[in-house]
Design a protein around this motif. Structure first.
Motif, PDB file in Angstrom:
ATOM      1  N   GLY A   1       1.061  -1.253   0.126  1.00 40.79           N
ATOM      2  CA  GLY A   1      -0.016  -0.239   0.066  1.00 40.79           C
ATOM      3  C   GLY A   1       0.855   1.153  -0.118  1.00 40.79           C
ATOM      4  N   ILE A   2       2.454   1.634   1.217  1.00 38.80           N
ATOM      5  CA  ILE A   2       2.451   2.233   1.009  1.00 38.80           C
ATOM      6  C   ILE A   2       3.126   2.384  -0.130  1.00 38.80           C
ATOM      7  N   ILE A   3       4.090   1.399  -1.525  1.00 33.69           N
ATOM      8  CA  ILE A   3       4.269   1.717  -2.430  1.00 33.69           C
ATOM      9  C   ILE A   3       3.695   2.316  -3.635  1.00 33.69           C
ATOM     10  N   THR A   4       2.035   1.999  -3.108  1.00 30.08           N
ATOM     11  CA  THR A   4       1.125   2.204  -4.246  1.00 30.08           C
ATOM     12  C   THR A   4       0.721   3.505  -4.241  1.00 30.08           C
ATOM     13  N   LEU A   5       1.150   3.864  -2.841  1.00 30.19           N
ATOM     14  CA  LEU A   5       0.820   5.627  -2.823  1.00 30.19           C
ATOM     15  C   LEU A   5       1.821   6.397  -3.157  1.00 30.19           C
ATOM     16  N   VAL A   6       3.130   5.732  -3.177  1.00 34.69           N
ATOM     17  CA  VAL A   6       4.425   6.831  -3.411  1.00 34.69           C
ATOM     18  C   VAL A   6       4.919   6.532  -4.769  1.00 34.69           C
ATOM     19  N   CYS A   7       3.958   5.278  -5.141  1.00 33.75           N
ATOM     20  CA  CYS A   7       3.821   5.052  -7.100  1.00 33.75           C
ATOM     21  C   CYS A   7       3.020   6.263  -7.564  1.00 33.75           C
ATOM     22  N   VAL A   8       1.876   6.574  -6.715  1.00 40.06           N
ATOM     23  CA  VAL A   8       0.590   7.564  -7.337  1.00 40.06           C
ATOM     24  C   VAL A   8       1.177   8.631  -7.861  1.00 40.06           C
ATOM     25  N   LEU A   9       1.862   9.425  -5.791  1.00 40.54           N
ATOM     26  CA  LEU A   9       2.597  10.527  -6.197  1.00 40.54           C
ATOM     27  C   LEU A   9       3.655  11.140  -7.198  1.00 40.54           C
ATOM     28  N   VAL A  10       4.625   9.906  -7.351  1.00 39.94           N
ATOM     29  CA  VAL A  10       5.523  10.157  -8.202  1.00 39.94           C
ATOM     30  C   VAL A  10       4.545   9.726  -9.361  1.00 39.94           C
ATOM     31  N   VAL A  11       3.912   9.295 -10.433  1.00 38.20           N
ATOM     32  CA  VAL A  11       3.060   9.387 -11.374  1.00 38.20           C
ATOM     33  C   VAL A  11       2.313  10.777 -11.783  1.00 38.20           C
ATOM     34  N   LEU A  12       2.082  11.453 -10.245  1.00 38.67           N
ATOM     35  CA  LEU A  12       1.084  12.900 -10.883  1.00 38.67           C
ATOM     36  C   LEU A  12       2.151  13.419 -10.732  1.00 38.67           C
ATOM     37  N   LEU A  13       3.729  13.389 -10.703  1.00 42.64           N
ATOM     38  CA  LEU A  13       4.672  14.454 -10.341  1.00 42.64           C
ATOM     39  C   LEU A  13       4.789  14.616 -11.973  1.00 42.64           C
ATOM     40  N   LEU A  14       5.400  13.525 -12.651  1.00 40.47           N
ATOM     41  CA  LEU A  14       6.079  13.644 -14.027  1.00 40.47           C
ATOM     42  C   LEU A  14       4.683  13.363 -14.997  1.00 40.47           C
ATOM     43  N   ILE A  15       3.918  13.849 -14.581  1.00 40.34           N
ATOM     44  CA  ILE A  15       2.436  13.855 -15.804  1.00 40.34           C
ATOM     45  C   ILE A  15       2.938  15.793 -14.979  1.00 40.34           C
ATOM     46  N   ARG A  16       2.421  15.861 -14.331  1.00 47.13           N
ATOM     47  CA  ARG A  16       2.954  17.987 -14.313  1.00 47.13           C
ATOM     48  C   ARG A  16       3.590  18.180 -15.013  1.00 47.13           C
ATOM     49  N   ASN A  17       5.405  17.694 -14.901  1.00 47.89           N
ATOM     50  CA  ASN A  17       6.330  17.820 -15.878  1.00 47.89           C
ATOM     51  C   ASN A  17       6.117  17.872 -16.812  1.00 47.89           C
ATOM     52  N   GLU A  18       5.842  16.944 -17.319  1.00 49.91           N
ATOM     53  CA  GLU A  18       5.096  16.487 -18.953  1.00 49.91           C
ATOM     54  C   GLU A  18       4.225  17.329 -19.429  1.00 49.91           C
ATOM     55  N   TYR A  19       3.552  18.012 -18.429  1.00 48.23           N
ATOM     56  CA  TYR A  19       2.236  18.845 -19.342  1.00 48.23           C
ATOM     57  C   TYR A  19       2.667  21.115 -19.158  1.00 48.23           C
ATOM     58  N   SER A  20       4.093  20.576 -18.172  1.00 53.39           N
ATOM     59  CA  SER A  20       4.198  21.626 -17.898  1.00 53.39           C
ATOM     60  C   SER A  20       5.555  22.558 -19.401  1.00 53.39           C
ATOM     61  N   GLU A  21       6.147  21.198 -19.696  1.00 51.06           N
ATOM     62  CA  GLU A  21       6.923  20.790 -20.494  1.00 51.06           C
ATOM     63  C   GLU A  21       6.176  21.173 -22.015  1.00 51.06           C
ATOM     64  N   TYR A  22       4.808  20.514 -21.865  1.00 51.37           N
ATOM     65  CA  TYR A  22       4.109  20.395 -23.160  1.00 51.37           C
ATOM     66  C   TYR A  22       3.938  21.751 -23.484  1.00 51.37           C
ATOM     67  N   THR A  23       3.228  22.274 -22.043  1.00 49.30           N
ATOM     68  CA  THR A  23       3.016  24.046 -22.612  1.00 49.30           C
ATOM     69  C   THR A  23       3.592  25.101 -22.672  1.00 49.30           C
ATOM     70  N   SER A  24       5.104  24.611 -22.527  1.00 48.19           N
ATOM     71  CA  SER A  24       5.763  25.424 -22.671  1.00 48.19           C
ATOM     72  C   SER A  24       6.782  26.471 -23.770  1.00 48.19           C
ATOM     73  N   VAL A  25       6.565  27.090 -24.274  1.00 49.03           N
ATOM     74  CA  VAL A  25       7.281  27.806 -25.855  1.00 49.03           C
ATOM     75  C   VAL A  25       9.035  27.952 -25.279  1.00 49.03           C
ATOM     76  N   VAL A  26       9.494  26.770 -26.444  1.00 52.66           N
ATOM     77  CA  VAL A  26      10.624  27.420 -27.179  1.00 52.66           C
ATOM     78  C   VAL A  26      10.769  27.867 -28.119  1.00 52.66           C
ATOM     79  N   ASN A  27      12.100  28.949 -28.377  1.00 58.21           N
ATOM     80  CA  ASN A  27      13.088  28.893 -30.030  1.00 58.21           C
ATOM     81  C   ASN A  27      13.585  28.198 -30.960  1.00 58.21           C
ATOM     82  N   ARG A  28      13.263  27.774 -31.660  1.00 53.85           N
ATOM     83  CA  ARG A  28      14.242  26.430 -32.032  1.00 53.85           C
ATOM     84  C   ARG A  28      15.197  27.696 -33.683  1.00 53.85           C
TER      85      ARG A  28
END
Length: 405
Positions: free
Chosen positions: A29-56
């Motif tokens: 159960g503890i490992i499951t909660l940690v996995c959920v938190l890590v997944v949410l953090l990674l999804i937030r980072n993915e969304y932040s990168e998806y919405t960020s603007v860069v100059n190519r």
């Protein structure tokens, strides 16, 4: 149909377990909660990168080489009166723009006693006419007043007349004669030029110059130097008579408030990062015999925004250098010998690149990249969680079996 079932069963990559065979533990159960938190953090980072603007950036050949390029300058000379400064532009194509300060530039007198900047409204001569056009006598046959050119122009048949101080000064420059401050020249004395100039010199006035000039997209130089200039084949000479007359006054110490080529993106968008490395650059040497040079590499740049708008500008790098124009050894580097020659002043040597940089605004990730990143994050975390859970479960079983013994 019945015969096909075993084949499909053998292809099943997702084997099921019976609910009764599953064992749930507190560590799982503890490992499951940690996995959920890590997944949410990674999804937030993915969304932040998806919405960020860069100059190519993209490098292409510049196809606008035949168009004129604006050069914007705002520079302050604290130890040089405005009357003494001229601005000329020369390039390798052979074009010369002489005394550019008379074309759309603003000169501000810096008065030390009151710490003020006053717009210099001293009369100037049109610089779109030649000396012959200016000094030619329109009343050659009819007599009338014809001012003396003091030998600088032929006046035997009254073909040329110098009726004002500026024409005499220009005539002296054409003959490469020393003009100094115009003393004892009747036109300059009557117009108050001599009195005004000497008053500004005694007050130790400075000068701030603002404006825009146009240059060809080839190598060349723009320079501030003292006195009127004369350009002849292979030579460009300034009248240094007044500058060198006062050995304890005048120098080209300066502050570059702003220097840019083309459109300034910072003015268009205050949040845009400045690409002008010389803005605010200050050089104080207290030496009037210095040739101060800036070597500029200019690259055309285009910014393409997500909104569909585009902006053309230019970026440049700058290397400053200065030396005494009389030559000699370098005081700081004893093995360096400075070349002799040149004139005191500030020179901007520009080299225009034939290439162009296109900076395109884009999102850091596409929609498909965002989805793939989310799926990969979930799958990776769950896989690591499953391995960790099995390891903890095996360790717990091993410890429990030892205790039972």
């Amino acid at each position: 149909m019945a015969g096909s079932k075993p084949k499909l069963l053998s292809l099943d990559a997702f084997a099921k377990t019976v609910e009764d065979a599953k064992v749930k533990t507190a560590s799982g159960g503890i490992i499951t909660l940690v996995c959920v938190l890590v997944v949410l953090l990674l999804i937030r980072n993915e969304y932040s990168e998806y919405t960020s603007v860069v100059n190519r950036p993209e490098l292409v050949v510049d196809r606008d080489v035949n168009r004129k390029l604006d050069i914007n300058i705002d520079i302050t000379f604290p130890n040089l009166p405005c009357d003494l400064v001229t601005l000329d532009i020369l390039d390798v194509s052979g074009d010369t723009q002489a005394d550019v300060l008379k074309s759309g530039f603003e000169k501000y007198r810096l008065i030390p006693s009151s710490n003020e900047e006053v717009l210099d409204n001293a009369p100037v001569l049109r610089n779109d006419l030649s000396l012959e056009d200016i000094a030619r006598n329109p009343n050659k046959e009819g007599g009338g007043f014809c001012g003396s050119c003091y030998g600088a122009l032929p006046q035997g048949d009254n073909e040329y007349c110098c009726n004002d101080c500026e024409t005499v000064r220009l005539a002296y420059a054409e003959r490469m004669w020393a003009f100094y401050d115009g003393a004892n020249i009747e036109q300059c004395e009557n117009e108050g030029y001599v009195t005004r100039l000497n008053q500004r010199i005694e007050q130790k006035e400075g000068c701030r110059i603002k404006g825009t000039a146009q240059i060809n997209r080839v190598s060349g130089n723009m320079h501030f130097a003292p006195g009127y200039a004369k350009t002849s084949p292979g030579r460009h000479i300034h009248d240094l008579s007044l500058y060198e007359k006062h050995f304890d006054k005048f120098n080209f110490d300066h502050v570059i408030n702003h220097l840019s080529f083309g459109l300034d993106p910072v003015k268009e968008d205050p949040n845009h990062q400045s690409t002008h490395p010389l803005d605010g650059y200050r050089l104080i040497l207290n030496d009037k015999s210095r040739v101060i040079s800036y070597y500029l590499k200019v690259v055309a740049t285009r910014f393409e925004f997500l909104s569909g708008l585009a902006m053309e500008t230019n970026q440049f790098s700058a290397i400053p250098h200065h030396r005494p124009y009389r030559g000699g050894k370098d005081e700081d580097h004893r093995h360096t010998m400075h070349a002799k020659g040149g004139i005191p002043g500030v020179f901007f040597h520009f080299d225009i690149s034939p290439m162009k940089i296109i900076n395109k605004e884009q999102y850091a990730k596409t929609w498909s990249g965002f989805v793939l990143g989310v799926v990969s994050s979930i799958a990776g975390v769950l896989t690591v969680g499953a391995v960790l859970d099995r390891s903890v479960w095996a360790a717990e079983k091993a410890i429990k079996s030892k205790k039972d013994i």
